[in-house]
Design a protein around this motif. Structure first.
Motif, short mmCIF file in Angstrom:
data_model
loop_
_atom_site.label_atom_id
_atom_site.label_comp_id
_atom_site.label_asym_id
_atom_site.label_seq_id
_atom_site.Cartn_x
_atom_site.Cartn_y
_atom_site.Cartn_z
N PRO A 138 76.55 -5.80 11.99
CA PRO A 138 75.51 -5.09 11.24
C PRO A 138 74.63 -6.05 10.45
N GLU A 139 73.37 -5.70 10.35
CA GLU A 139 72.45 -6.50 9.57
C GLU A 139 72.60 -6.17 8.08
N PRO A 140 72.14 -7.05 7.21
CA PRO A 140 72.25 -6.81 5.77
C PRO A 140 71.67 -5.45 5.38
N GLY A 141 72.42 -4.70 4.60
CA GLY A 141 71.96 -3.40 4.15
C GLY A 141 72.13 -2.29 5.15
N LYS A 142 72.76 -2.57 6.28
CA LYS A 142 72.96 -1.57 7.32
C LYS A 142 74.44 -1.37 7.59
N LEU A 143 74.79 -0.20 8.08
CA LEU A 143 76.17 0.10 8.45
C LEU A 143 76.34 0.29 9.95
N ALA A 144 75.30 0.77 10.64
CA ALA A 144 75.41 1.08 12.06
C ALA A 144 75.47 -0.19 12.90
N ALA A 145 76.05 -0.07 14.10
CA ALA A 145 76.17 -1.21 14.99
C ALA A 145 76.19 -0.75 16.44
N GLN A 146 75.62 -1.58 17.31
CA GLN A 146 75.67 -1.30 18.75
C GLN A 146 77.03 -1.70 19.30
#
Length: 227
Positions: A138-146
């Motif tokens: 996940p990118e900074p500030g994000k929770l979702a992921a592929q």
């Protein structure tokens, strides 16, 4: 008020689905401290459990309710998943470069990935017959992921029981919430990937070759629906 909400299966399932959408905007550090009073916290304290309906009640189909409320938030969830990188068409663990950085043609920039194949042995439901799976960090500030899975020929599994699907909450970011909002719906759907993938379709933005074949895909559907 909350005592009324927790008696409504649709509300409980919808909150369980929609919580990560709100959480995706909070800080990646000390999430619970930054956003202490959440829908999930309130539901858990109200019923003293996991925040989900009574799994012993066989008349409740939370998978169907999860699907119904997902349609209500379809555009919001789709926007979150659109920010994720596309699954590469081919992958082998030896192909993962140092640092896990892979260029994404969809967004025309690099994303970081990790090999999560070994995690399925004791923590996560394994996508059969996947040989390898990778997950975007996940990118900074994000929770979702592929999340993408591959067969032993290094080809992306684009559909069927072996295909990966995007995560509303990455297990590397917040495993507790990943269990509740990615794994629990799978359990509610009793492992029927045809129902789960209807709401969490595997990614094939790069138009990779359809895998498995149509014959195998139909067989997998039949097996899943008659399980």
């Amino acid at each position: 008020m909350w005592s009324l909400l927790v008696t409504n299966v649709t509300v409980v399932c919808c909150l369980a689905l929609f919580w990560p959408v709100r959480a995706a905007s909070i800080s990646t550090q000390d999430e619970r401290q930054a956003y202490p009073l959440t829908f999930l916290d309130t539901l858990e304290s109200s019923i003293g459990g996991s925040g989900f309906p009574d799994e012993t009640n066989e008349t409740e189909d939370c998978c169907a309710k999860w699907f119904e409320c997902g349609l209500q938030f379809d555009q919001t969830i789709k926007a979150i998943f659109d920010e994720l990188p596309a699954c590469p068409c081919f992958f082998h663990p030896q192909m993962l470069p140092f640092g896990g950085r892979i260029e994404d043609p969809k967004h025309k920039r690099h994303f970081r990935w990790r090999d999560v194949t070994q995690l399925f042995s004791n923590k996560l439901p394994r996508q059969e017959p996947a040989e390898w799976c990778i997950e975007q960090k996940p990118e900074p500030g994000k929770l979702a992921a592929q999340h993408c899975c591959y067969n032993n020929s290094t080809m992306l599994i684009t559909r069927g029981s072996g295909a990966g699907s995007p995560r509303l909450v990455s297990p590397s970011r917040f495993f507790l919430y990943h269990e509740k909002f990615d794994i629990q719906p799978w359990i509610d759907c009793k492992g029927d990937w045809t129902r789960y993938h209807a709401m969490r379709p595997p990614n094939n933005d790069l138009l990779c070759h359809q895998n498995p074949s149509e014959k195998e895909y139909r067989l997998q559907r039949l097996q899943a629906q008659s399980y």
